[in-house]
Design an enzyme around this catalytic site. Structure first.
Site, PDB file in Angstrom:
ATOM      1  N   ARG A 164       0.831  -1.226   0.000  1.00 21.72           N
ATOM      2  CA  ARG A 164       0.000   0.000   0.000  1.00 21.72           C
ATOM      3  C   ARG A 164       0.859   1.268   0.000  1.00 21.72           C
ATOM      4  NH1 ARG A 164      -3.299  -3.621  -0.616  1.00 21.72           N
ATOM      5  NH2 ARG A 164      -5.436  -3.569   0.154  1.00 21.72           N
ATOM      6  N   SER A 238     -10.552  -0.369   3.314  1.00 19.17           N
ATOM      7  CA  SER A 238      -9.782  -0.517   4.562  1.00 19.17           C
ATOM      8  C   SER A 238      -9.336   0.852   5.042  1.00 19.17           C
ATOM      9  CB  SER A 238      -8.537  -1.365   4.322  1.00 19.17           C
ATOM     10  OG  SER A 238      -8.889  -2.630   3.848  1.00 19.17           O
ATOM     11  N   GLU A 334      -4.634   4.021   6.386  1.00 20.41           N
ATOM     12  CA  GLU A 334      -4.315   3.767   4.977  1.00 20.41           C
ATOM     13  C   GLU A 334      -4.941   4.837   4.092  1.00 20.41           C
ATOM     14  OE1 GLU A 334      -5.407   2.122   1.263  1.00 20.41           O
ATOM     15  OE2 GLU A 334      -6.143   0.563   2.615  1.00 20.41           O
TER      16      GLU A 334
END
Ligand code: EPU
Length: 339
Positions: A164, A238, A334
């Site tokens: 990520r 997420s 995130e």
């Protein structure tokens, strides 16, 4: 002629569906328009926010600058032997690109079905799901450099992809706008079925020799069953990353919580499941004012209607604090926090 609008609501441009206004707003349909926009020095001195699908951000306040919505379209494809070379405009919807490839038998994106967002946002956080990451098929991207007003290509190596992560999220944050992405797919599928739920769902459907379409359908089915649909309930997927910790830290936390969900992450590192940590703290499915966590996946924060960015952020801070208090593990957000 570029149209700069003033005082534009961003509610429909962020999948969290939070209310926030942009002081200035412009839509870019062709890459040349970026060069045109920045010929006016005013914009070089203005705070900017580049928006694709708006599916990985949380707006805390009104945005006191210029929001640039990238709507550059177009998918080109070329086949050479068994390789398929794709170039897609940053404004294409990611899942439209996945479908474009799946129906033509171009393999490589099927596990990434139904991820919300645009093609241009995909490299920024190296999107991933079900054992596959963008970097597995990525070749390069074309970008617009704000400081020089020129276009620059980044190869896969230049992008410094990680879990990520990419250089566009770290060292070069805010300096480049992605205008198109090149991928290399294949006519010969190499299925990645190692993620248990995929195997299980294929077995449920009595599929023994899956096609690209089967995989795409199965992945879409799993996503729909676990994750809230942003068109009906605001969310940004997420909210936190799965934390990666050292073997030593892991041994300590595992001694207290032997059932802790974990995966080897190479180089003496272990990845933990943030959703599990959050659930163990009692947050799964909790409603907190207008926000809360999703009932089937505690890693996803949702807007039950009328939540502000500040409210979601405050809730995420409570989750971080409680996971730290219980496990001694720090969760990182995130989602991009825009203030
Ligand atoms: N888990 C719980 N409780 C929860 C959620 C998860 O105990 O509320 C446990 C699960 O039982 C499982 C483990 O945690 O043992 C992992 O859960 P899951 O398979 O749902 O995946 P994840 O690690 O929570 C990641 C990605 C998702 C991606 C899935 C599938 C991150 C931050 N998230 O989630 O990506 O779809 O794997 O590959 O890496 C996104 O980035 O927006 C996203 C949805």
């Amino acid at each position: 002629m570029l149209q700069i609008q003033e005082n534009v609501s961003l509610k429909n441009f962020n999948t969290f569906g939070v209310e926030a206004n942009a002081k200035y707003f412009v839509e870019i349909n062709r890459r040349e328009e970026l060069a045109e926009l920045f010929l006016d020095p005013q914009w070089l001195q203005t705070k900017t926010l580049v928006l694709g699908g708006g599916s990985n951000l949380l707006l805390l306040n009104d945005f006191d600058g210029l929001v640039i919505r990238i709507n550059i379209r177009g998918i080109e494809h070329r086949i050479s032997h068994n390789d398929v070379f794709i170039e897609a405009g940053a404004g294409e919807v990611w899942n439209d690109l996945v479908n474009f490839c799946v129906v033509r038998g171009y393999a490589g994106l099927e596990n990434l079905s139904l991820i919300p967002g645009s093609v241009g946002a995909a490299p920024i956080q190296n999107i991933g799901a079900y054992g596959v990451e963008l970097q597995d098929v990525f070749r390069s991207c074309c970008t617009f450099e704000l400081a020089t007003g020129t276009f620059k290509t980044f190869t896969k190596e230049d992008c410094h992809f990680g879990y990520r992560e990419s250089i566009f999220k770290s060292d070069l944050k805010g300096q480049y706008i992605i205008v198109s992405v090149k991928l290399q797919l294949s006519l010969i599928p190499h299925f990645n079925l190692k993620y248990g739920a995929i195997e299980q769902e294929l077995a449920n459907r009595n599929v023994t020799t899956p096609t690209l379409k089967d995989i795409s359908q199965v992945v879409s089915h799993i996503r729909v069953s676990k994750l809230p649909d942003p068109s009906t309930i605001g969310n940004a997927g997420s909210f936190f990353k799965n934390p990666v910790i050292s073997n030593e830290e892991f041994t300590l936390v595992q001694s207290k919580f032997p059932e802790i969900v974990h995966y080897p992450a190479g180089d003496g590192l272990v990845k933990l499941a943030a959703g599990w940590l959050i659930e163990q703290c009692g947050w799964k499915g909790k409603v907190y004012g207008h926000t809360g966590t999703w009932k089937n996946q505690a890693l996803v924060l949702v807007n039950h209607g009328g939540a502000t960015g500040q409210e979601v952020y405050a809730f995420s801070s409570e989750i971080i604090d409680s996971v730290y208090a219980k496990f001694g593990v720090s969760l990182q957000r995130e989602v991009n926090i825009i203030s």
